[in-house]
Design an enzyme around this catalytic site. Structure first.
Site: not given
Ligand SMILES: [Zn+2]
Length: 137
Positions: A46, A57, A98
Site C-alpha cells: 500500500e 497479484e 489484477c
Molecule cells: Zn488487484
C-alpha cells in the site's frame, strides 16, 4: 511435480503475512504457478496516496518477470494458476485490474479459499470473459 491447489493457497497465505497494508489492514497474498512448475509469490504493497497501492497479484506478476529465466525480450510467460488469499476475507477474488494483468499472461485459472478454507478453482474466462489482451491488438 506440480503444486496442489492447497499448496498454492498455503504459499499465497504465507506471502500475505509479508503484506505492507497499514491503511486497509487487509493483507493479501498471491502465488502464481508457472508452466515450469515454479511458484512466484507477491503481497499487497500500500501507499499513503492510496491510489498507488499495488495488489498481491500484480506484485507477483512483476516478480515473475524479473525472476524469469532468460528469454527473448517481450516473451510472455504463462500463468497456469493464480492462488489468492486475503487474511481477513475468504474468498478473496482478484480485483478488476489484477484480472487484466493476469490475463496478459494467459492465466488458466484462479484459486481462492472457499468459506470452509478449501480450494475453489475458477476458470479465468469465467472471471474475465471477453477480455482485451495481446491477441486483441
Ligand atoms: Zn488487484
Amino acid at each position: 511435480m506440480t503444486a496442489s491447489d492447497a499448496e498454492l493457497l498455503d504459499r499465497a497465505r504465507a506471502a500475505a503475512h509479508s503484506a505492507y497494508a497499514p491503511y486497509s489492514g487487509f493483507p493479501v497474498g498471491a502465488a502464481l504457478l508457472l508452466e515450469d512448475g515454479r511458484i512466484v509469490t507477491g503481497c499487497n504493497v500500500e501507499n499513503a496516496s492510496y491510489g498507488l497501492t499495488i495488489c498481491a497479484e500484480r506484485t507477483a506478476a512483476g516478480r515473475m518477470i524479473v525472476e524469469r529465466e532468460s528469454g527473448p525480450p517481450g516473451e510472455r510467460p504463462h500463468i497456469v494458476a493464480a492462488a489468492v488469499v486475503g487474511l481477513k476475507a475468504a474468498p478473496c477474488h482478484p480485483c478488476g485490474a489484477c484480472r487484466q494483468v493476469l490475463g496478459e499472461f494467459s492465466c488458466d485459472r484462479v484459486i481462492v479459499e472457499g468459506s470452509s478454507g478449501d480450494p475453489v478453482s475458477i476458470a479465468f474466462t469465467e472471471l474475465l470473459p471477453h477480455a482485451f489482451g495481446p491477441d486483441s491488438l
